[in-house]
Design an enzyme around this catalytic site. Structure first.
Site, PDB file in Angstrom:
ATOM      1  N   SER A 104     -42.750 -33.238 -17.739  1.00  0.00           N
ATOM      2  CA  SER A 104     -43.188 -34.380 -17.275  1.00  0.00           C
ATOM      3  C   SER A 104     -42.843 -34.652 -15.651  1.00  0.00           C
ATOM      4  O   SER A 104     -43.170 -35.532 -15.094  1.00  0.00           O
ATOM      5  CB  SER A 104     -42.455 -35.588 -17.915  1.00  0.00           C
ATOM      6  N   GLU A 147       0.714  -1.217  -0.032  1.00  0.00           N
ATOM      7  CA  GLU A 147       0.134  -0.005   0.012  1.00  0.00           C
ATOM      8  C   GLU A 147       0.868   1.159  -0.152  1.00  0.00           C
ATOM      9  O   GLU A 147       0.469   2.299  -0.740  1.00  0.00           O
ATOM     10  CB  GLU A 147      -0.869   0.149   1.288  1.00  0.00           C
TER      11      GLU A 147
END
Length: 674
Positions: free
Chosen positions: A384, A118
Site C-alpha cells: 500500500s 603485550e
C-alpha cells in the site's frame, strides 16, 4: 717305571684347572656388558641423526626467511576520508598511517600501557620469552585448550613485518628466528618504535599516531592515561575492542589495562582511580558503525569517479552523523523488542533531505553481522505504500479528495482483491479511502485513471524498477528498494520537484584540489501545484487520523503512508516532515511472514523514534525538548565514565587471551596471538 697318578690326585688337578664359581660370575658380567654396547651405539646414532635432521630442517627454514631489506620503509596505500555534511569524520578507507613517532615523543604511560598487556618482560628477554612460553604452555595443557599465548612484542613485530598469518610450526620457528635477528640488530627502543608505528589499531589505522588521530582527533603525544589504556587494549583484537563497534566492551578492556598497569607498578592506585573518573571522548564521527553501509555505497561511486590509481582523497558527503546515530538507535529500539518487532528480524531506513541528499542510511540491524545493505539492495514489494502514486494520477486526471467511491468488494475479470481483514465500509471520500488504505477504492480509481498513467507518473517521480502494468499494479505487487521509494516520495514533500538521491557533495585531494563537485541543477517539476497540495493533505490526514497514527511526533508536522504486503512479509512506512523524507522497511531476509506486522506497527514506530531523536539543526526534533522514549547512545564517554573503581576479574589472565583459530596447546604455547 713311572707311577700313574692316583685317582684322587687326578681329580684334584682337574678341579684346580676348572674355574671356580666365583671366577665364572665376572666372566658372565663381562659378556653382559659386551652384549649391551650395540644398544648404546644405536641410541647415540639415532640422536646424531635426529640432530642432523633438526639442523637441516632449521637451515631450510632459515633459507626461506623473507628478505629483510627495506625494514624501516612503510608501504602506504591511498586513503579516503569520508566527512559528513558538517565536516565530521565518518570513516577512513584504505591503510591510514600517521607520521612515525619515537619513544621519546610518546607519554610514558602509553608505553607502559602497551608493555603491560603485550610484553611485560620486553626489556629483559632476548626476543623470545622462555618464562612466558612455559607459563602459556602449562596453562594451555591444564585447560585442555588454548587460553594463553607466549608471543613477545618482538615476535609480533617479526610476524607483522615479514610473515604470513598462517598458523604452522614452521612459520612459528621463523618468527622466533626473526625475533632473535631483530634483537641483535636493533635496540629495545628501536624495536618498540617499529612496533608502535606499524601495528594495526582497527578502523584502517596503522600505527599509534594514526590511531590517535582516528579515535581522538589529536596526536598521540597529547593522549591522557585513559585514552592510552584504550589504545593499548585494542591491540589484542582491534575489531572486537574498537569503541566504534562496541563502546562498552572497549571500556571494559581499558579498565583491564589500567588494572594491569597498577598491578605491575607502572601506575599508582591513585592514578588508576583518576583515570577511571576522567571522561574519554571518542571522535564524534567515529562512533557510528552502522554508517559503514553508507560508506560502502559512496565508496563505489568514488572509485567510479576518481578511478583506482588516485592518491589520498577527502570525500564530503551528505550524511549527518547525528541523524545517522538516531536512525540506528531507532531501528535497534524497535527490532530488539520482540513485542514491538512482531516477528520482523531485519529492517532498513533511508532518510533524505528534500533535495535528495542522504542524511541517514541504515542497511540492517548490525553491520558487523551482515554487510548486505538492505536500504540500497533489498528488492521488496511496497504494497500500500505505492497507493500515493495511484491517488496522484487520479488527481491529475481530474478527481479530487472529496469525490466519493463505494468501498465494497470489486472484481476485475477473475481477480477479486480484498481489503485488510476483509472489511468494507461502503461509500466514502477518496480522502477516507486513502487514510483507511482501502484496496477496493485504490483498484477502482486506478482502473478509471488508467494503469498506464499510474505507471508513467510513478516513473516520473522516481520509481525505476520494472512494474507490471496489470490489475495488481495499484496494490504495489512489484519490487522496489527503500532508497528508490524514498526518492520517489521526495516530490510529495518538496512541492513537486524530482530529486535523485545522492551521497557525495564533492571530492578533493589531500591538498584541497577539487576532483568532483555534485551538479547543482534545479529539480524537474513532476507534480503540479494542485496535485501536490491535495497529496500533502492526504498524507497529513493519514498520520493524524489514519493508519499512520503511530508515526506522529508531537510538535512536528508529519505526513506519510503505511504499506503491508501479503502474509505480512513486508511492512513499510514512508513519510516526511519539513526537512526530511524517510522510508522504513521491516521484514525477514528469507521473505518469511512476520507475526502480522503492518506498516502502522514496527516501521511507523521506528519512524517516530527516529524523528523524536533527530538533531535539532535542520532535522526537525522539537526545540528545547530532549528526545523521548529512547535510551541514550552507548558512547564511549558514558561507557567509560567512570571506567570501574574495582579491578577487572582476573586481569592477569587477560594478557594474551584465546587464539581465534587454535592449532593445539603446543603451538599456542609458542605464541597464541595469531
Amino acid at each position: 717305571m713311572a707311577r700313574r697318578p692316583g685317582k684322587s690326585q687326578a681329580a684334584q688337578r682337574a678341579r684346580s684347572a676348572a674355574p671356580s664359581r666365583g671366577q665364572r660370575r665376572p666372566a658372565r658380567r663381562k659378556r653382559a656388558r659386551g652384549n649391551g654396547f650395540p644398544w648404546f651405539r644405536t641410541a647415540a646414532s639415532l640422536a646424531i641423526i635426529a640432530t642432523l635432521i633438526l639442523g637441516g630442517w632449521l637451515v631450510s627454514i632459515a633459507r626461506d626467511l623473507p628478505d629483510t631489506d627495506g625494514l624501516q620503509a612503510i608501504e602506504r596505500t591511498a586513503t579516503i576520508a569520508f566527512l559528513d555534511h558538517n565536516g565530521a569524520l565518518i570513516a577512513r578507507r584504505g591503510s591510514a598511517h600517521g607520521h612515525e613517532v619515537t619513544v621519546d615523543e610518546l607519554p610514558d604511560y602509553l608505553i607502559d600501557a602497551v608493555l603491560a598487556v603485550e610484553d611485560r618482560r620486553f626489556y629483559s628477554h632476548p626476543g623470545v620469552d622462555l618464562i612466558g612460553l612455559g607459563r602459556a604452555m602449562f596453562a594451555n595443557v591444564r585447560a585442555g585448550r588454548v587460553v594463553q599465548g607466549g608471543s613477545t612484542l618482538t615476535q609480533q613485530l617479526a610476524k607483522n613485518l615479514f610473515l604470513s598469518p598462517e598458523r604452522t610450526l614452521r612459520r612459528k620457528v621463523q618468527e622466533m628466528m626473526l625475533a632473535f635477528w631483530l634483537e641483535s640488530r636493533f635496540s629495545k627502543d628501536e624495536i618498540l618504535e617499529l612496533y608502535l608505528n606499524r601495528v594495526y589499531f582497527g578502523g584502517g589505522a596503522y600505527g599509534v599516531e594514526a590511531a590517535s588521530l582516528r579515535y581522538f582527533s589529536r596526536p598521540a603525544s597529547e593522549l591522557g592515561l585513559g585514552e592510552a589504556a584504550l589504545l593499548a587494549g585494542l591491540l589484542k583484537a582491534p575489531s572486537r575492542y574498537s569503541p566504534v563497534n562496541d563502546a562498552q566492551r572497549a571500556a571494559a578492556r581499558a579498565t583491564v589495562v589500567l588494572d594491569l598497569m597498577a598491578q605491575t607498578g607502572r601506575i599508582t592506585e591513585a592514578e588508576r582511580m583518576t583515570a577511571a573518573q576522567t571522561p574519554i571522548r571518542v571522535s564524534r564521527g567515529s562512533s557510528s558503525q552502522g554508517a559503514q553501509y553508507f560508506i560502502d555505497w559512496t565508496a563505489e561511486q568514488v572509485r567510479q569517479i576518481a578511478g583506482l590509481d588516485h592518491g589520498d582523497l577527502v570525500v564530503y558527503t551528505t550524511l549527518d552523523v547525528d541523524a545517522q546515530r538516531a536512525a540506528e538507535r531507532a531501528v535497534s529500539l524497535i527490532l530488539d523488542d520482540e513485542s514491538l518487532a512482531s516477528g520482523a528480524g531485519e529492517g532498513a531506513l533511508v532518510s533524505l533531505a528534500h533535495d535528495g541528499g542522504v542524511r541517514a542510511m541504515v542497511g540492517g540491524r548490525s553491520y558487523a553481522r551482515s554487510q548486505f545493505n538492505r536500504a540500497v539492495l533489498a528488492q521488496r514489494q511496497p504494497g500500500s505504500a505505492f497507493k500515493p502514486f495511484v491517488y496522484a494520477s487520479a488527481f491529475e486526471a481530474g478527481l479530487s479528495p472529496e469525490d466519493r467511491r463505494n468501498d465494497a468488494p470489486v472484481r476485475i475479470g477473475d481477480w477479486a482483491p480484498q481489503n485488510y481483514n476483509d472489511e468494507y465500509r461502503g461509500e466514502m471520500t477518496l480522502r477516507e479511502g486513502f487514510i483507511r488504505s482501502s484496496n477496493s477504492i485504490a483498484v477502482q480509481i486506478a482502473e478509471e485513471t488508467g494503469r498506464g498513467h499510474v505507471a508513467r507518473l510513478a516513473r516520473r517521480l522516481g520509481i525505476e524498477s520494472p512494474m507490471r502494468v496489470d490489475r495488481s499494479l495499484a496494490l504495489g505487487v512489484f519490487e522496489v528498494t527503500p532508497l528508490e521509494l524514498a526518492t520517489a516520495y521526495t516530490p510529495f514533500a518538496n512541492g513537486g520537484l524530482r530529486a535523485g538521491a545522492y551521497g557525495i557533495e564533492r571530492i578533493e585531494t589531500a591538498q584541497g584540489e577539487p576532483v568532483y563537485v555534485a551538479p547543482t541543477r534545479p529539480g524537474e517539476l513532476v507534480l503540479d501545484a494542485r496535485t501536490s497540495a491535495r497529496m500533502r493533505d492526504l498524507f497529513l490526514t493519514n498520520v493524524r487520523e489514519g493508519t499512520g497514527r503511530r508515526a506522529a511526533v508531537p510538535g512536528l508536522v508529519i505526513g506519510g503512508k503505511t504499506g503491508t504486503t501479503n502474509e505480512f512479509r513486508d511492512a513499510w512506512f514512508a513519510g516526511f516532515n519539513s526537512e526530511l523524507v524517510t522510508v522504513v522497511w521491516t521484514g525477514n531476509d528469507d521473505n518469511s511472514p512476520t507475526d502480522r506486522a503492518t506498516g502502522g506497527g514496527p516501521p511507523a514506530r521506528i519512524f517516530q523514534a527516529y524523528l523524536e531523536a533527530a538533531p535539532r539543526t535542520g532535522l526537525g526534533s522539537r526545540p528545547d525538548q530532549p528526545p523521548t522514549g529512547m535510551a541514550g547512545p552507548p558512547t564511549i564517554e558514558t561507557a567509560i565514565l567512570p571506567l570501574s573503581d574495582q579491578p577487572a576479574a582476573d586481569p592477569a589472565n587477560d594478557r594474551d587471551g584465546p587464539a581465534e583459530d587454535p592449532i593445539g596447546a603446543f603451538l599456542a604455547g609458542l605464541g597464541g596471538r595469531d
